[in-house]
Design a protein around this motif. Structure first.
Motif, PDB file in Angstrom:
ATOM      1  N   PRO A  59      -0.928  11.080   6.711  1.00 58.54           N
ATOM      2  CA  PRO A  59      -0.381  10.525   5.461  1.00 58.54           C
ATOM      3  C   PRO A  59      -0.001  11.585   4.427  1.00 58.54           C
ATOM      4  CG  PRO A  59      -2.394   9.379   6.112  1.00 58.54           C
ATOM      5  CD  PRO A  59      -2.227  10.530   7.067  1.00 58.54           C
ATOM      6  N   GLU A  60      -0.740  12.713   4.387  1.00 64.34           N
ATOM      7  CA  GLU A  60      -0.433  13.742   3.370  1.00 64.34           C
ATOM      8  C   GLU A  60       0.943  14.367   3.640  1.00 64.34           C
ATOM      9  OE1 GLU A  60      -3.246  13.619   5.213  1.00 64.34           O
ATOM     10  OE2 GLU A  60      -4.482  12.730   3.612  1.00 64.34           O
ATOM     11  N   THR A  86       2.244   6.946  -6.717  1.00 61.05           N
ATOM     12  CA  THR A  86       1.275   7.948  -7.175  1.00 61.05           C
ATOM     13  C   THR A  86       1.737   9.355  -6.806  1.00 61.05           C
ATOM     14  OG1 THR A  86      -0.468   6.334  -6.822  1.00 61.05           O
ATOM     15  CG2 THR A  86      -1.176   8.621  -7.020  1.00 61.05           C
ATOM     16  N   ALA A  87       2.220   9.505  -5.563  1.00 65.37           N
ATOM     17  CA  ALA A  87       2.662  10.836  -5.113  1.00 65.37           C
ATOM     18  C   ALA A  87       3.881  11.305  -5.919  1.00 65.37           C
ATOM     19  CB  ALA A  87       2.991  10.790  -3.619  1.00 65.37           C
ATOM     20  N   ASP A 145       3.579  11.828   2.621  1.00 67.85           N
ATOM     21  CA  ASP A 145       3.796  11.758   1.160  1.00 67.85           C
ATOM     22  C   ASP A 145       4.958  12.666   0.767  1.00 67.85           C
ATOM     23  OD1 ASP A 145       1.727  10.020   0.631  1.00 67.85           O
ATOM     24  OD2 ASP A 145       0.263  11.597   0.160  1.00 67.85           O
ATOM     25  N   ASP A 159       0.833  -1.215   0.000  1.00 67.55           N
ATOM     26  CA  ASP A 159       0.000   0.000   0.000  1.00 67.55           C
ATOM     27  C   ASP A 159       0.866   1.262   0.000  1.00 67.55           C
ATOM     28  OD1 ASP A 159      -2.225  -1.536   0.004  1.00 67.55           O
ATOM     29  OD2 ASP A 159      -2.936  -0.981   2.014  1.00 67.55           O
ATOM     30  N   VAL A 160       1.897   1.267   0.864  1.00 66.43           N
ATOM     31  CA  VAL A 160       2.753   2.464   0.934  1.00 66.43           C
ATOM     32  C   VAL A 160       3.514   2.629  -0.383  1.00 66.43           C
ATOM     33  CG1 VAL A 160       4.728   3.545   2.098  1.00 66.43           C
ATOM     34  CG2 VAL A 160       2.970   2.402   3.457  1.00 66.43           C
ATOM     35  N   ARG A 203       1.163   4.061  -2.899  1.00 69.62           N
ATOM     36  CA  ARG A 203       0.840   5.450  -2.548  1.00 69.62           C
ATOM     37  C   ARG A 203       1.997   6.372  -2.955  1.00 69.62           C
ATOM     38  NH1 ARG A 203      -2.656   8.086   1.398  1.00 69.62           N
ATOM     39  NH2 ARG A 203      -1.756  10.147   1.588  1.00 69.62           N
ATOM     40  N   VAL A 204       3.230   5.939  -2.669  1.00 70.24           N
ATOM     41  CA  VAL A 204       4.409   6.753  -2.976  1.00 70.24           C
ATOM     42  C   VAL A 204       4.595   6.865  -4.494  1.00 70.24           C
ATOM     43  CG1 VAL A 204       6.940   6.817  -2.776  1.00 70.24           C
ATOM     44  CG2 VAL A 204       5.537   6.327  -0.764  1.00 70.24           C
ATOM     45  N   CYS A 216       8.491  11.378  -0.687  1.00 69.22           N
ATOM     46  CA  CYS A 216       8.876  11.734  -2.066  1.00 69.22           C
ATOM     47  C   CYS A 216      10.193  12.503  -2.066  1.00 69.22           C
ATOM     48  CB  CYS A 216       7.796  12.600  -2.724  1.00 69.22           C
ATOM     49  SG  CYS A 216       6.338  11.672  -3.165  1.00 69.22           S
TER      50      CYS A 216
END
Ligand code: GRG
Length: 296
Positions: A65-66, A18-19, A69, A11-12, A15-16, A73
């Motif tokens: 989480p925001e 996408t970010a 991110d 999941d992480v 998510r990363v 990144c």
């Protein structure tokens, strides 16, 4: 914590991905070739160990989480810049990275140089433009990442590395080189993740820092072991380069069994450092085990 480690990790990582894709300039935006090369080097590969460490450290301080991110990144952009520059002919001169041709092979050397430069500055832009943290916290994060990346951190470690070829180093000298070259950014990933949440008491900050330093060294000892035990296909980068280049490593210093023993000691020490955090450090503990027992 109900989700198992492997699902959490996937999941992480997703998510990363996408970010990072949102943070990078669009492939068609001018100068398109540079932006394509930045995206080629950053997206679709790598274990994302540093972003995972940032997210795991954020669990200790209750980070959103925001905010994580941005921390994840930024640190991954610095990491990818270091890989792209390290692969250049004037440094490690490699043709394979993350199972694909290196950036200067796929594009060209000047483009690879600019990819590294641009990813480095993008990292700080990402930290500066995020809106989820107080400005003082953002400045602290910029400082932590800058120190970890510069001449007293990763770039300094690379300078010592380039200067050490063919020279026998003592264990303290090898440790200093790796604490800077690899350890500084791993430590920064953990500190940045923690800085995304509530302030920590001094004793907790010291415990996390001890974990971060042990985890950074552990990562490198395992990297040295894999360089001489795993195949190029498994690693996605050229195996056996350290010995071929006559570079000092933990394996050349301690032997394979000695290096494995040392990795075991570092893992235990890292896990012991997490005791003050109880279940809040479960993900960090799982990541330390992942780093210790990884196969690529
Ligand atoms: C050029 C300023 C400058 C620094 C380069 C970190 C570094 C210094 C070079 C990377 C070369 C290298 C192989 C270092 C050993 C440890 C390391 C950082 C391995 C690669 O990291 P992984 O395994 O890679 O996390 P992925 O591809 O999974 O992200």
């Amino acid at each position: 914590m109900s989700q198992n480690f492997s699902d959490w990790m996937s999941d992480v990582q997703a998510r990363v991905e996408t970010a990072l894709s949102s943070a990078l300039p669009a492939a068609e935006s001018i100068p398109a070739r540079l932006h394509q090369a930045m995206r080629y080097s950053t997206l679709g590969g790598g274990k994302r160990v540093r972003p995972l460490l940032a997210f795991a450290a954020g669990e200790i301080t209750g980070a959103a989480p925001e905010a994580l991110d941005a921390a994840a990144c930024a640190v991954e952009c610095i990491h990818v810049y270091s890989l792209v520059h390290d692969d250049l002919p004037c440094m490690d001169d490699d043709v394979l990275r993350r199972g694909r041709p290196t950036c200067h092979v796929e594009f060209d050397e000047p483009t690879a140089l600019l990819v590294g430069d641009s990813l480095q500055t993008l990292a700080f832009e990402i930290l500066a433009r995020q809106k989820n943290l107080a400005p003082a916290r953002q400045v602290e994060m910029v400082r932590v990442l800058a120190v970890a990346s510069g001449s007293c951190g990763m770039a300094g470690g690379q300078a010592i590395d380039l200067d050490s070829v063919g020279k026998p180093l003592t264990q303290p000298e090898l440790e200093l080189m790796h604490a800077l070259k690899t350890g500084a950014l791993i430590r920064a990933a953990i500190l940045l993740g923690a800085l995304c949440g509530d302030a920590m008491p001094d004793d907790e900050r010291a415990a996390l820092d001890r974990f971060a330093k042990r985890a950074g060294l552990l990562f490198q000892v395992v990297d040295d072991i894999l360089d001489c035990t795993a195949s190029t296909a498994t690693l996605g980068k050229t195996a056996g380069k350290d010995a071929a280049a006559d570079k000092p490593t933990y394996v050349s210093l301690l032997g394979l069994e000695g290096a494995r023993r040392f990795a075991g000691e570092l893992e235990t020490d890292a896990l012991n450092s997490l005791k003050p955090f109880g279940t809040r450090s479960q993900r960090l503990a799982e990541l330390a085990a992942f780093i210790a027992h990884r196969k690529f």
